[in-house]
Design an enzyme around this catalytic site. Structure first.
Site, PDB file in Angstrom:
ATOM      1  N   HIS A   9       8.468   2.050  -0.318  1.00  0.00           N
ATOM      2  CA  HIS A   9       8.917   1.615   1.008  1.00  0.00           C
ATOM      3  C   HIS A   9       8.810   0.102   1.152  1.00  0.00           C
ATOM      4  CE1 HIS A   9       4.849   0.708   2.368  1.00  0.00           C
ATOM      5  NE2 HIS A   9       4.458   1.841   1.812  1.00  0.00           N
ATOM      6  N   GLU A  79       0.933   8.984   0.720  1.00  0.00           N
ATOM      7  CA  GLU A  79       0.086   8.024   0.000  1.00  0.00           C
ATOM      8  C   GLU A  79      -1.295   8.608  -0.245  1.00  0.00           C
ATOM      9  OE1 GLU A  79      -0.426   5.965  -2.168  1.00  0.00           O
ATOM     10  OE2 GLU A  79       0.028   3.972  -1.378  1.00  0.00           O
TER      11      GLU A  79
END
Length: 199
Positions: A9, A79
């Site tokens: 990202h 994550e």
């Protein structure tokens, strides 16, 4: 087998300042949005057979900005759960634990909803994600794209190569970049890393 593309990202305020950002749903900065938009030509130059994205907004917005459609949200792509180190920088952690290194030492325990993960636990998630990638290759034509997070994608790359999760330490990964995993003579390889279009 087609290629597997990994997209980290774009930049967030926390990634810019080095704060460990696991479950905290931090949005992209304007620079992070621009990093994502710049990847569009790289994505459009390939036939995409399947795409998967982490449930966190910084990854979902990146997927949208790079023009992916029919993206499957996959919680295995979230994550690393940093537990007690969520929002804390490496420098701050090393003041308390000199020599601490995420890929070797894992994290301090956190609250019940985010207790933290060991490198091996992240590796297990990466293995599950790669099993879904293999299934996608078998059922569709074209490349597979994963839009996710820096530390997780580094562990996933290690597992793609048959290395232990801690070997993710070897692959520095910048925000808003594209990486390409493939095979050569039937063996897994890194075909491109930290790719950005020319400015």
């Amino acid at each position: 087998m087609s290629d597997l593309f990994l997209v980290r990202h774009g930049e967030t305020e926390w990634s810019r300042s080095g704060r460990h950002t696991g479950s905290t749903d931090v949005p992209l900065t304007e620079r992070g949005r621009e990093e994502a938009r710049r990847l569009v030509p790289l994505i459009r130059s390939h036939r995409i057979g399947a795409a998967f994205v982490s449930p966190l907004q910084r990854a979902r917005e990146t997927a949208e900005l790079i023009g992916l459609h029919d993206v499957r949200v996959d919680s295995d792509l979230r994550e690393w759960d940093y537990g007690g180190y969520e929002g804390v920088t490496t420098v701050e952690i090393q003041r308390e634990r000199p020599g601490w290194f995420l890929f070797d030492d894992g994290v301090a325990p956190g609250p019940p909803d985010h207790p933290g993960e060991s490198p091996e636990q992240v590796g297990h998630r990466a293995d599950r994600a790669l099993a879904k990638v293999e299934a996608a290759f078998a059922n569709t034509e074209g490349c597979v794209v994963l839009v996710a997070h820096g530390h997780f994608l580094r562990v996933l790359t290690a597992r793609w190569l048959g290395l232990p999760p801690s070997s993710g330490a070897l692959f520095q990964l910048a925000t808003g970049t594209l990486c390409r995993l493939g095979t050569e003579h039937g063996r897994p390889v890194i075909a491109g890393w930290n790719i950005r279009p020319p400015a």
